[in-house]
Design an enzyme around this catalytic site. Structure first.
Site, short mmCIF file in Angstrom:
data_model
loop_
_atom_site.label_atom_id
_atom_site.label_comp_id
_atom_site.label_asym_id
_atom_site.label_seq_id
_atom_site.Cartn_x
_atom_site.Cartn_y
_atom_site.Cartn_z
N THR A 178 1.82 1.75 -2.76
CA THR A 178 2.47 1.54 -1.48
C THR A 178 3.08 2.85 -1.01
OG1 THR A 178 4.35 0.48 -0.36
CG2 THR A 178 4.50 0.69 -2.75
N GLY A 179 2.90 3.16 0.26
CA GLY A 179 3.47 4.39 0.79
C GLY A 179 2.67 4.92 1.95
N ARG A 229 -7.30 2.80 12.58
CA ARG A 229 -6.81 3.45 11.36
C ARG A 229 -6.81 2.50 10.16
NH1 ARG A 229 -2.22 2.66 7.63
NH2 ARG A 229 -1.77 4.70 6.73
N VAL A 230 -7.28 3.00 9.03
CA VAL A 230 -7.26 2.26 7.77
C VAL A 230 -6.51 3.10 6.74
CG1 VAL A 230 -8.65 1.26 5.91
CG2 VAL A 230 -9.45 1.13 8.28
N GLY A 231 -5.60 2.48 6.02
CA GLY A 231 -4.84 3.18 4.99
C GLY A 231 -5.48 3.07 3.62
N ASP A 232 -4.67 3.26 2.60
CA ASP A 232 -5.19 3.32 1.24
C ASP A 232 -5.44 1.96 0.60
OD1 ASP A 232 -2.24 3.11 1.27
OD2 ASP A 232 -2.43 3.07 -0.90
N THR A 263 3.84 -2.61 2.21
CA THR A 263 2.67 -3.19 1.56
C THR A 263 3.19 -4.19 0.55
OG1 THR A 263 1.56 -1.04 1.70
CG2 THR A 263 0.60 -2.63 0.21
N GLY A 313 -0.34 5.97 3.37
CA GLY A 313 -1.70 5.74 2.93
C GLY A 313 -2.58 6.97 2.89
#
Length: 369
Positions: free
Chosen positions: A286-287, A263-266, A235, A289
């Site tokens: 970052t990481g 899929r959607v992350g954080d 990220t 999600g």
């Protein structure tokens, strides 16, 4: 006279005491007191306060993703990453030094990192299970708590700019997929063909992960494990405080290698991967999600400051070191006082920071190793 009277009362309780010896004793004690007290006033007023450090007028922190390992970054390529981080940091510094806004600074920094194929955002985005690139981004204004987010973009060159348009030029906060692309048409942002996002090493990595998962699925009924290393992370982000006292945060990503099913992350989830509030801090994460969503990491840092009385470094350290699991990722944060915190529990995280006091540094590994 007060000293003489007090001592005389004390010695009278001890019995007869020659008056001339008592006078000599009082004079001696008085001299000792006079010698100990500095000239110019009472002893308690003698120590002058050390000059206070000037307040930080602006501050900036950036990141290019956590989860980086020494095995995954050859020593000869480290200078290239550091040069890119320095360039992005210089751009943000120039804006903030010139009395620009924190929003302008974080957008400009993230745009540069999106254009750089070294990082998993924009041009350097990883590939999905379908062999495409899908981009997410978010921005937040700490003064008004206004925010904008986009997800599932496929043709927008700089997702962070579209996210800012969502915040400033729409009634909404979060746009996804085809709807976000149609909004991009209205905003006339820069568009690119799909092959703009093609980076050979990203494609090679995707093929490796895809083949490994297919082999595991064929040989076992258990669900395939998540890929290790940079396949799970990546990220870019920036957080800033400007001379007007306003905070802002911006984050952008290509997501997780071989991600599926929309899929959607954080990153575009306000409060999970991105958050800014003038009362506390601005945070970009970052990481992994899913973990940052479960623990609403970005807003948790702010809440610990606002409701728990923690300093920025204490709040960020607690969340990364105690709430998350080792290896989950990291964050950057800037406090309302200009303090900066960079925390990660992975082997490395591309990061940099600068402020009005002269601080300017970039790094990859913990403790500057």
């Amino acid at each position: 006279m007060k000293l003489f009277s007090s001592m005389k009362r004390i010695f009278s309780r001890l019995g007869p005491f020659p008056e001339h010896l008592f006078s000599i004793l009082v004079v001696g004690v008085g001299c000792l007191v006079a010698c100990e007290a500095p000239s110019g006033g009472p002893a308690e007023e003698a120590t002058e306060a050390s000059p206070a450090a000037p307040p930080v007028e602006w501050a900036l922190a950036i990141h290019g993703g956590a989860g980086v390992t020494r095995a995954g970054v050859a020593a000869e390529t480290e200078p290239a990453y550091e040069k890119s981080l320095q360039g992005a940091l210089e751009e943000g510094k120039k804006i903030l030094q010139g009395d620009g806004t924190s929003l302008d600074a974080v957008e400009a920094v993230v745009r540069l990192l999106e254009d750089d194929p070294l990082f998993n955002a924009g041009r350097g985005a990883v590939f999905t299970n379908a062999g495409t690139n899908e981009l997410d981004a978010a921005v937040m204004d700490g003064e008004s708590l206004s925010c904008g987010a986009v997800s599932g973009l496929k043709t927008v060159k700089n997702p962070i700019t579209l996210a800012r348009h969502v915040m400033e030029r729409s009634r909404h906060v979060f746009l996804v997929g085809d709807g976000a692309e149609r909004f991009a048409d209205e905003m006339a942002v820069d568009r690119v063909p799909a092959d703009y996002f093609f980076v050979q090493r990203r494609h090679d990595r995707w093929r490796q992960v895809l083949e490994a998962e297919e082999e595991k699925t064929a040989s076992s009924a258990a669900p395939p494990a998540l890929p290790t290393g940079q396949g799970r992370y990546g990220t870019v982000g920036a957080v800033a405080l400007d001379r007007h006292g306003n905070l802002a945060a911006a984050t952008s990503t290509g997501g997780m290698t071989n991600k599926r099913f929309g899929r959607v992350g954080d990153v575009p989830v306000i409060g999970a991967g991105t958050y800014a509030n003038n009362a506390t801090c601005a945070v970009s994460c970052t990481g992994i999600g899913e973990q940052f969503i479960r623990h609403t990491v970005a807003s948790d840092v702010s809440a610990r400051m606002e409701h728990g009385g923690r300093s920025l470094s204490e709040a960020a350290g607690e969340v990364i070191g105690e709430v998350l699991n080792p290896g989950d990722g990291g964050l950057i944060a800037v406090g309302k006082d200009g303090s900066i915190s960079i925390e990660f529990n992975t082997e490395g995280m591309f990061h940099g920071s600068a402020d009005s006091s002269g601080r300017f540094q970039v790094g990859i590994w913990a403790h500057g190793d």
